[in-house]
Design a protein around this motif. Sequence first.
Motif, PDB file in Angstrom:
ATOM      1  N   ASP A 344       0.833  -1.202   0.000  1.00  0.00           N
ATOM      2  CA  ASP A 344       0.000   0.000   0.000  1.00  0.00           C
ATOM      3  C   ASP A 344       0.870   1.255   0.000  1.00  0.00           C
ATOM      4  O   ASP A 344       1.917   1.311   0.635  1.00  0.00           O
ATOM      5  CB  ASP A 344      -0.890   0.031   1.252  1.00  0.00           C
ATOM      6  N   ALA A 345       0.419   2.267  -0.728  1.00  0.00           N
ATOM      7  CA  ALA A 345       1.101   3.558  -0.727  1.00  0.00           C
ATOM      8  C   ALA A 345       0.582   4.388   0.442  1.00  0.00           C
ATOM      9  O   ALA A 345      -0.543   4.215   0.896  1.00  0.00           O
ATOM     10  CB  ALA A 345       0.856   4.285  -2.040  1.00  0.00           C
ATOM     11  N   VAL A 346       1.423   5.299   0.921  1.00  0.00           N
ATOM     12  CA  VAL A 346       1.017   6.160   2.024  1.00  0.00           C
ATOM     13  C   VAL A 346       0.533   7.492   1.462  1.00  0.00           C
ATOM     14  O   VAL A 346       1.021   7.967   0.447  1.00  0.00           O
ATOM     15  CB  VAL A 346       2.182   6.387   3.010  1.00  0.00           C
ATOM     16  N   HIS A 347      -0.458   8.065   2.117  1.00  0.00           N
ATOM     17  CA  HIS A 347      -1.027   9.331   1.683  1.00  0.00           C
ATOM     18  C   HIS A 347      -1.276  10.180   2.926  1.00  0.00           C
ATOM     19  O   HIS A 347      -1.397   9.673   4.029  1.00  0.00           O
ATOM     20  CB  HIS A 347      -2.352   9.125   0.949  1.00  0.00           C
ATOM     21  N   ILE A 348      -1.373  11.480   2.707  1.00  0.00           N
ATOM     22  CA  ILE A 348      -1.730  12.361   3.815  1.00  0.00           C
ATOM     23  C   ILE A 348      -2.347  13.631   3.247  1.00  0.00           C
ATOM     24  O   ILE A 348      -1.954  14.094   2.171  1.00  0.00           O
ATOM     25  CB  ILE A 348      -0.502  12.709   4.693  1.00  0.00           C
ATOM     26  N   GLU A 349      -3.344  14.152   3.927  1.00  0.00           N
ATOM     27  CA  GLU A 349      -3.934  15.427   3.558  1.00  0.00           C
ATOM     28  C   GLU A 349      -3.343  16.492   4.466  1.00  0.00           C
ATOM     29  O   GLU A 349      -3.511  16.440   5.690  1.00  0.00           O
ATOM     30  CB  GLU A 349      -5.454  15.375   3.725  1.00  0.00           C
ATOM     31  N   VAL A 523       8.714  12.963  -0.907  1.00  0.00           N
ATOM     32  CA  VAL A 523       8.795  13.957  -1.976  1.00  0.00           C
ATOM     33  C   VAL A 523       7.399  14.414  -2.375  1.00  0.00           C
ATOM     34  O   VAL A 523       7.148  15.609  -2.578  1.00  0.00           O
ATOM     35  CB  VAL A 523       9.552  13.372  -3.184  1.00  0.00           C
ATOM     36  N   ASP A 524       6.444  13.484  -2.447  1.00  0.00           N
ATOM     37  CA  ASP A 524       5.076  13.825  -2.816  1.00  0.00           C
ATOM     38  C   ASP A 524       4.424  14.696  -1.751  1.00  0.00           C
ATOM     39  O   ASP A 524       3.731  15.671  -2.061  1.00  0.00           O
ATOM     40  CB  ASP A 524       4.263  12.547  -3.022  1.00  0.00           C
ATOM     41  N   ARG A 528       3.253  19.077  -1.824  1.00  0.00           N
ATOM     42  CA  ARG A 528       1.975  19.698  -1.463  1.00  0.00           C
ATOM     43  C   ARG A 528       2.086  20.574  -0.212  1.00  0.00           C
ATOM     44  O   ARG A 528       1.125  21.220   0.177  1.00  0.00           O
ATOM     45  CB  ARG A 528       0.915  18.608  -1.258  1.00  0.00           C
ATOM     46  N   TYR A 529       3.268  20.562   0.410  1.00  0.00           N
ATOM     47  CA  TYR A 529       3.486  21.440   1.563  1.00  0.00           C
ATOM     48  C   TYR A 529       3.740  22.855   1.051  1.00  0.00           C
ATOM     49  O   TYR A 529       4.572  23.068   0.166  1.00  0.00           O
ATOM     50  CB  TYR A 529       4.678  20.944   2.379  1.00  0.00           C
ATOM     51  N   GLU A 530       3.028  23.853   1.576  1.00  0.00           N
ATOM     52  CA  GLU A 530       3.073  25.211   1.032  1.00  0.00           C
ATOM     53  C   GLU A 530       3.779  26.196   1.945  1.00  0.00           C
ATOM     54  O   GLU A 530       3.728  27.404   1.706  1.00  0.00           O
ATOM     55  CB  GLU A 530       1.646  25.693   0.758  1.00  0.00           C
TER      56      GLU A 530
END
Length: 569
Positions: A344-349, A523-524, A528-530
């Motif tokens: 599974d890939a990891v994701h975060i909002e 990196v992904d 998305r970090y602003e």
Amino acid sequence: MPTITFTDVSFTWPDGTACLAPFSLSLDAGLHGVIGSNGTGKTTLARLVTGDLRPSTGTISVPRPLCALAQDLGLRPDATVADLLGITETLEALDAVARGDIDPALFDVIGDDWGVEEQARSALDRAGLRRIASTEAGLRRPIGTLSGGEAVQVALVGIEMRRPAALLLDEPTNNLDVDARRRLGELLERERGRIPILAISHDRSLLDGCDSITALTPSGPARSRSDGITTPMGATVTMRPGGYAEWAEERAAAADRAEQRVRAAKSSHATEKRQRIAHEIKQSRDERRGRSFHASKREPKMVMNLRRRAAEQSAGALRGTMQNREMRAAEAVKQAELEAWIPDAVHIELPDTQVAPGQRVLELDLVGCPSDDPEAPPLASEIIHPIIKGPERWRLAGSNGSGKTTLLRAVMAEGQVEATHRVVARTDRVGYIAQTPAIPDASTLLEAVRDANPGAEEQWLRDQLARLLFRGDKVFAAPATLSGGERFRAAVAMTLLASPAPQLLLLDEPTNNLDMDTVDWLVDVMARYEGALMVVTHDDDVAERLGLTRTLDLDLVARAVAPGGSEAQ
């Protein structure tokens, strides 16, 4: 020619958990990369090579002497430079003889190495470690007074001095600055034609230059044992000639073929299912017609009963055949999915982390070089004023021991350090992820993350942790039980899910000890970090992928390089 050979080797932990599925492998002289996601068994493989673990089946042949460089260098807190060089016993024997001890055993230890101290100092000097070699403490200096990169360099010098018959390196480029990486590359080039070198690494530049890639891949999703405990399958071990780029290309092609097999199997299963349903509908219609025909009594009762039984037997046989075909098609789907299984890939909002362009986030007053070495003098007397504005992305550079970690800690503390530099943070929303992420002493992971964001609802926190692969009961795991990769993801969760979210994020060698999948995920996430970003990294590839376009080089005291290479203050 020396060769590391694995013959029908497998490894299972005492509790019955399979770690490595049976494999055979032969590695001649050359540089051989070992890759795999965190938890697949790379460190276990290394311990099998060194003899710290015995295989459950099969045999391992390793040329001796073997030199092994572990991630943590296997050091005690009081270990010295001489311990890393592997000459402590010889130095102690020389000291004893100098005091007048004539025990023959001491002379056996010394052998022909009467000048080993001078040789060690000279080797350290050639490696750019003059400050270690020339000090009075010298070879007896505690490793704890060195930076992580310097400790690795000392260990590499020890490898050169011992001339091993085989070499095992576990993440050798971690913490190494540019010069140290160059020296490592020179060492590997000299030795790869003479001995087998096994390099466990996630460094793509190193892996691209390997003679072969050995990949550890999970055999599939977790399976339930007979006692009801769910445990991962043992990893498969495969090797192909060439570097990482060739391996990745072949893996992508294999993944495409596997996905095609999955689609074909699913299509076949859908066809068999449709045919079974169509047959059952037809059979139901025929049975209703048969009951109507029987009710009309158009033929003798005995004849109709015989025909009905024959039809039922024929229909039952056909139904069983079609059900079996559907079951076999369903099993084919499962097998195809298993062969194509990818973790599974990891994701975060990310929450709101925007910083307005031009907004001052951090100001530094630097006098000379804030070195970790108390004996190192400043490199300049003028004061330099780097300023981070808006969502800028800075790379904090410098040789090992130049004070990069010290500066990051000063930013977190916002103050003055050893009268050499002053830090003014223009925001109180600062996040910091250290080389070895510290997890608070909480009873569970969920509790640790909740402490960082006490106003968040528990379900929201659990949803975010699930995106980081902390699912189900895993959120109730004690932080001390987490693996290295899990600790990193937990540190990211506690930092980015904090309230308020950080506008300035400090990362100290974030990719050390991470597998490639987690590096890609980082990196992904950073894409998305602003907010503003300051990263310590010696990996040019990672720096480019993170979009670090400005550099503060502590070796040059203050060189802020703007995009395109122009000088900036």
